[in-house]
Design a protein around this motif. Structure first.
Motif, PDB file in Angstrom:
ATOM      1  N   PHE A 404       6.411  71.882   4.619  1.00  0.00           N
ATOM      2  CA  PHE A 404       7.183  72.809   5.439  1.00  0.00           C
ATOM      3  C   PHE A 404       8.430  72.121   5.989  1.00  0.00           C
ATOM      4  N   HIS A 405       8.365  70.793   6.134  1.00  0.00           N
ATOM      5  CA  HIS A 405       9.557  69.992   6.401  1.00  0.00           C
ATOM      6  C   HIS A 405      10.065  69.448   5.079  1.00  0.00           C
ATOM      7  N   HIS A 429      14.859  70.919  11.372  1.00  0.00           N
ATOM      8  CA  HIS A 429      13.963  72.035  11.684  1.00  0.00           C
ATOM      9  C   HIS A 429      12.925  71.624  12.736  1.00  0.00           C
ATOM     10  N   ILE A 430      12.519  72.610  13.541  1.00  0.00           N
ATOM     11  CA  ILE A 430      11.412  72.458  14.492  1.00  0.00           C
ATOM     12  C   ILE A 430      10.357  73.493  14.125  1.00  0.00           C
ATOM     13  N   ILE A 431       9.111  73.044  14.017  1.00  0.00           N
ATOM     14  CA  ILE A 431       8.005  73.942  13.696  1.00  0.00           C
ATOM     15  C   ILE A 431       6.932  73.804  14.770  1.00  0.00           C
ATOM     16  N   ILE A 432       6.435  74.931  15.273  1.00  0.00           N
ATOM     17  CA  ILE A 432       5.330  74.956  16.224  1.00  0.00           C
ATOM     18  C   ILE A 432       4.092  75.442  15.478  1.00  0.00           C
ATOM     19  N   ASN A 445      15.028  76.857  12.417  1.00  0.00           N
ATOM     20  CA  ASN A 445      15.772  76.097  11.425  1.00  0.00           C
ATOM     21  C   ASN A 445      17.100  75.564  11.974  1.00  0.00           C
ATOM     22  N   TYR A 446      17.487  74.414  11.472  1.00  0.00           N
ATOM     23  CA  TYR A 446      18.808  73.820  11.748  1.00  0.00           C
ATOM     24  C   TYR A 446      19.106  73.761  13.250  1.00  0.00           C
ATOM     25  N   VAL A 467      20.238  63.849  16.600  1.00  0.00           N
ATOM     26  CA  VAL A 467      21.218  62.869  16.143  1.00  0.00           C
ATOM     27  C   VAL A 467      22.621  63.315  16.531  1.00  0.00           C
ATOM     28  N   ASP A 468      22.796  64.595  16.812  1.00  0.00           N
ATOM     29  CA  ASP A 468      24.093  65.115  17.244  1.00  0.00           C
ATOM     30  C   ASP A 468      24.399  64.803  18.701  1.00  0.00           C
TER      31      ASP A 468
END
Length: 484
Positions: A404-405, A429-432, A445-446, A467-468
């Motif tokens: 999924f990642h 991406h962040i997934i819960i 996403n993003y 990282v931004d």
């Protein structure tokens, strides 16, 4: 017609009319008005004037249509002038200079209306940019914002003639954030207290999610900081761990950086480094629990420290490179992921006989115990897995949360009740994930350009750092109720 004004290192200020654009020549053909580099040019809002400033300390006012010199203002700065802007009524200009001063000057007489001195910042007080900001109400008093060489944003109230310094100083990270720790306790203000480290060696404390519209980070000091930087470490900060206070002990923040130093900092009310411990290796990752911090290095080193920085155990010469680590909440075990893909559990004496829980197909990139210590999560470039601690780390979820990642999972964060797990990856991406409903997931996403570097659950939702160089607070509760 349109007008363009430009200045450069050739010391010339040129005007163009168009479109199509053609250069206007002044009388006598002389476009070189400065004796050194031209650093900034600006038209007045009404277009009547244009102004230029340079390293020769001059402020020159031009006719906005013809480009002819109207007046050369008296020199009021003692250093190069780097920035200029006009007030909304085109009656005043504001300048900033290497002499560490911001001055408001009336046009065209050149009188200094007011000034602010930032010399207390040392070399970092040199002012390298300035701008007028619109007032809160149309036609109301304007604000002035300048940028210090140190990276601070200084906010001045133009209407407050008696103020000796800025009304507000905004500080924070200016580069990529590498790590983050959150205070699990609810703050009196209802905020989440975060500590973040960055690639420039800085560590900041931020109250996020409260009534204030803009959270203001506070850099920690007492380490490698000087009058040019706010850094705590002389190299990239790799780890940040908060050890909440217990009976007889205050809160401490333990950080490790690529200056190969572990620093113990006292946190509120006076954030400052109080102990520096040479590591003798370059830290890769860390984990903490029960007053202990475990720092690992890809060179094959595990080192445990107490809340005062005192060593509690060390092991070197491992046949693999540790990539991530965490400490059980009760301090009974250390979980370590390796570049060989193996998840290992060590006793607190760091002796032989580590338990190998699982071999991932790629290096283990993140491990995390749930807050109650009942579950352990691990991840690599493709998969997130969950293990039952009390039952010998048997798999709870394995082979289901896979692919999924699309890039390495950089951090894992457990919800306070242990029922949900958040993962963030270098894919942005962040997934819960839901432990009870392991076939369902909530995906964002993003979320960060170039990737997510850290995750924490806070009082107002899920907090991510990237990282931004950005910290985000995500209100996910409604989405979670609808999804799970």
């Amino acid at each position: 017609p349109l007008r363009v004004c430009s200045g450069g290192e050739d010391r010339m200020v040129n005007f163009y009319k168009g479109a199509p654009f053609s250069r206007l020549m002044r009388e006598g053909g002389k476009n070189q008005c400065h004796d050194n580099y031209v650093n900034c040019v600006k038209f007045s809002p009404d277009g009547k004037y244009a102004a230029s400033v340079g390293s020769d300390k001059k402020v020159i006012i031009y006719d906005g249509k013809t480009g002819e010199v109207e007046v050369v203002l008296p020199i009021v700065h003692k250093g190069s002038i780097y920035g200029i802007d006009w007030s909304s009524d085109s009656q005043q200009i504001v300048t900033c200079s290497a002499d560490k001063k911001v001055r408001v000057i009336s046009v065209p007489d050149g009188n200094v209306v007011r000034e602010w001195d930032m010399s207390d910042l040392g070399r970092g007080g040199m002012q390298v940019g300035v701008v007028y900001m619109p007032g809160e109400k149309k036609g109301g008093p304007q604000k002035i914002v300048s940028v210090s060489l140190r990276g601070h944003l200084n906010v001045f109230h133009d209407s407050d003639a008696g103020a000796e310094g800025p009304a507000l100083v905004v500080r924070g990270h200016k580069v990529s954030i590498t790590c983050m720790a959150a205070d699990p306790r609810v703050q009196p203000t209802g905020t989440t207290l975060l500590y973040t480290g960055a690639t420039d060696g800085s560590v900041c404390a931020t109250h996020l999610g409260g009534p204030d519209a803009v959270p203001l980070p506070t850099p920690l000091s007492g380490g490698a900081d000087d009058d040019l930087t706010d850094r705590l470490h002389a190299g990239r900060v790799r780890t940040v761990d908060l050890l909440p206070g217990t009976a007889g002990h205050a809160d401490v923040l333990v950080t490790a950086g690529w200056d190969d130093v572990l620093r113990v900092s006292a946190v509120p009310p006076a954030p400052a480094a109080v102990v520096a411990v040479p590591l003798g290796f370059q830290p890769t990752a860390s984990g903490s629990g029960a007053g202990t911090v475990l720092v690992v290095s890809a060179t094959g080193v595990l080192a445990a420290f107490g809340r005062d920085g005192a060593p509690r155990g060390r092991r070197e010469g491992l046949p693999y490179g540790p990539t991530c680590a965490d400490v059980a909440p009760d301090g009974s075990a250390y979980a370590v992921g390796g570049d060989d893909g193996t998840l290992r559990i060590y006793a607190t004496d760091l002796g032989d006989g580590a338990t190998e829980v699982h071999r991932h197909v790629s290096p283990v990139s993140a491990v995390s115990y749930s807050r109650d210590g009942a579950l352990l999560a691990s991840a690599d470039a493709k998969e997130v897995a969950v293990w039952d601690v009390a039952n010998g780390y048997r798999p709870v979820i394995l082979g289901k949360w896979i692919q999924f990642h699309t890039r390495s999972v950089s951090d894992l964060a457990w919800h306070r009740d242990g029922a949900y797990l958040a993962s963030g990856g270098m894919d942005g991406h962040i997934i819960i994930w839901s432990i009870a409903q392991d076939n369902k997931r909530l995906r964002y996403n993003y979320t960060h350009r170039d990737g997510v570097s850290a995750l924490e659950w806070g009082e107002g939702g899920l907090v991510s750092a990237g990282v931004d160089g950005v910290i985000c607070l995500w209100d996910v509760e409604q989405d979670m109720r609808e999804k799970f």
